[in-house]
Design an enzyme around this catalytic site. Structure first.
Site, PDB file in Angstrom:
ATOM      1  N   GLY A  50      22.208 -27.212  55.835  1.00  0.00           N
ATOM      2  CA  GLY A  50      23.541 -26.964  55.337  1.00  0.00           C
ATOM      3  C   GLY A  50      24.783 -27.357  55.998  1.00  0.00           C
ATOM      4  NE  ARG A 105      18.059 -25.956  63.163  1.00  0.00           N
ATOM      5  CZ  ARG A 105      18.628 -25.432  61.961  1.00  0.00           C
ATOM      6  NH1 ARG A 105      18.229 -23.969  62.296  1.00  0.00           N
ATOM      7  NH2 ARG A 105      19.043 -25.711  61.274  1.00  0.00           N
ATOM      8  CE  LYS A 130      17.863 -24.690  42.400  1.00  0.00           C
ATOM      9  NZ  LYS A 130      18.520 -23.697  42.888  1.00  0.00           N
ATOM     10  N   GLY A 180      16.620 -29.992  56.076  1.00  0.00           N
ATOM     11  CA  GLY A 180      15.138 -29.714  56.530  1.00  0.00           C
ATOM     12  C   GLY A 180      14.047 -30.627  56.017  1.00  0.00           C
TER      13      GLY A 180
HETATM   14  C1  3PG Z   1      19.989 -22.828  58.912  1.00  0.00           C
HETATM   15  O1  3PG Z   1      18.929 -23.048  59.444  1.00  0.00           O
HETATM   16  O2  3PG Z   1      20.536 -23.273  57.985  1.00  0.00           O
HETATM   17  C2  3PG Z   1      21.127 -22.491  60.018  1.00  0.00           C
HETATM   18  O3  3PG Z   1      20.631 -21.996  61.109  1.00  0.00           O
HETATM   19  C3  3PG Z   1      21.985 -21.477  59.159  1.00  0.00           C
HETATM   20  O4  3PG Z   1      21.185 -20.463  58.760  1.00  0.00           O
HETATM   21  P1  3PG Z   1      21.638 -19.684  57.580  1.00  0.00           P
HETATM   22  O5  3PG Z   1      21.551 -20.901  56.122  1.00  0.00           O
HETATM   23  O6  3PG Z   1      20.745 -18.533  57.215  1.00  0.00           O
HETATM   24  O7  3PG Z   1      23.097 -19.438  57.630  1.00  0.00           O
HETATM   25 MG    MG Z   2      20.778 -22.491  55.877  1.00  0.00          MG
END
Ligand code: 3PG
Ligand code: MG
Length: 404
Positions: free
Chosen positions: A386, A36, A207, A363
């Site tokens: 997300g 990132r 899930k 991820g």
């Molecule tokens: C992530 O890695 O999902 C983003 O940086 C957002 O972080 P958060 O899910 O804690 O809002």
């Molecule tokens: Mg997140």
């Protein structure tokens, strides 16, 4: 939408929201995956090359939610100082650090920046106002720059002060997408709006509940949906199969059946993994076997997809022109259960070599393509987890909307 190319930053200070929410080593706090940070470099370098200065702001972790045992905030663990060395090394120049993001001292530091200098602010989430999208806090943050650049695609699903509200304090010409944000949005749009057919979505992970909304939305745009990972067993159970002690969300059985019915009605093919590598316990040294996924022996659990599933999935993938992949096919962190995920990654790479457009996000699937050395063999690897999921759920991302 305006991108950073519409501005000459000569003599200007850019306030850049980046997503430096990177994994850190538990003991040394060194950055363990700088993807990132690397992804934000082109934007930073463009401002510096123009003769501007840069103020970087980001969150790291969830400091106000993940408290220490004694109930206090772990400021050390969540300090963005841990990212400073990696950033300076990658930029090949000194980076200044502000111990806070909204104090008078921090404003003095950003105000005194010279052309070519970079300042990193401390974790935005040390303030509860950040996640609340507090307007007074956003207005303060805005004081750090002449231009607001949002390059934090990974946080674009958050309507927080620094990702969204802060944009209200800049004129239309002075709030723009950075290069990363622009390319993330363009690649995601290419899949959602202009997918060359056949379009196959590969979904995995533990899930079903996390993926219901994305499956519902993909039923409107995809030709095929391949389902692997722990979530597949809830579907097999819903269909009346025996899944042994595999993962199952009992409260989602009805919804799983409903998704299959909806797919049939819309003519979208949902493929479940015919067979599984099963294990007698959730452990790297478990005994393993292959069984049909709808006939798993009592006491055994499916932890990866097996050969027949890999063959069926690979055939669909190789015949696709657009591929979206989110979520691993099994517990790939353990060697015994990574074959399925490796094989699917290879199939996606092979389809890409044949001319398909492939987008990998989330991820775990990103970690998988990195681990197997296939990241440069797919068309695009997203930095969004997300955020990408919400985009494919059909939601408007507040961080993107704020700049439109
Ligand atoms: C992530 O890695 O999902 C983003 O940086 C957002 O972080 P958060 O899910 O804690 O809002
Ligand atoms: Mg997140």
């Amino acid at each position: 939408m305006l991108t950073i190319d519409s501005i000459n930053f000569n003599g200007k200070r850019a306030l850049i929201r980046v997503d430096f929410n990177v994994p850190l080593d538990k003991k040394t706090f060194a950055v363990t995956d700088a993807t990132r940070i690397k992804a934000a470099l082109p934007t930073i370098k463009k401002v510096l090359a123009d003769g501007g200065s840069v103020v970087l702001m980001s969150h790291l972790g969830r400091p106000l939610k993940k408290l220490k045992e004694d109930g206090t905030v772990d400021y050390y663990k969540h300090s963005l100082k841990h990212a400073l060395g990696t950033l300076a090394e990658l930029l090949n120049q000194e980076v200044k650090f502000a111990e806070d993001c909204a104090s008078e001292a921090a404003f003095a530091q950003s105000a005194s920046l010279q052309a070519g200098e970079v300042l990193l602010l401390e974790n935005l989430r040390f303030y509860k106002e950040e996640e609340k999208g507090d307007v007074a806090f956003a207005e303060k943050l805005a004081k750090h720059g002449d231009v607001y650049v949002n390059d934090a695609f990974g946080s674009a699903h958050r309507a927080h002060a620094s990702t969204t509200i802060v944009a209200n304090y800049f004129s239309r010409e002075n709030k723009v997408f950075g290069y990363l944000m622009a390319s993330e949005v363009a690649n995601a749009e290419r899949v959602v709006k202009n997918a060359e057919k056949p379009f196959t979505a590969i979904l995995g992970g533990a899930k079903v509940s996390d993926k219901i909304l994305i499956i519902e939305n993909l039923l409107n745009i995809a030709d095929n949906i391949l389902i692997g990972g722990g979530m597949a067993y809830t579907f097999f159970k819903a269909l009346g199969g025996n899944i042994g002690s595999s993962l199952c969300e009992e409260d989602r059985l009805e919804h799983a059946q409903k998704l299959l019915d909806m797919a049939a009605a819309k003519g979208v093919k949902i493929l479940l993994p015919i067979d599984s590598i099963v294990a007698d316990k959730f452990a790297a040294d478990a005994q393993t076997n292959t069984e049909n996924s709808n006939a798993i022996s009592n006491g055994w659990m499916g932890l990866d997809i097996s050969e027949k599933a890999v063959a069926a999935f690979s055939e669909v993938i190789l015949n696709s022109k657009t591929i979206l992949w989110n979520g691993p096919m099994g517990v790939f962190e353990m060697e015994a259960f990574q074959k399925g995920t490796v094989a699917i990654a290879q199939a996606v790479a092979a389809a890409t070599a044949k001319g398909a457009f492939s987008l990998v996000g989330g991820g775990d699937s990103v970690a998988a393509v990195n681990q197997f050395g296939l990241a440069d063999k797919v068309s695009y690897v997203s930095t969004g987890g997300g955020a990408l999921l919400e985009y494919f759920e059909g939601k408007e991302l507040p961080g993107v909307k704020a700049l439109l």
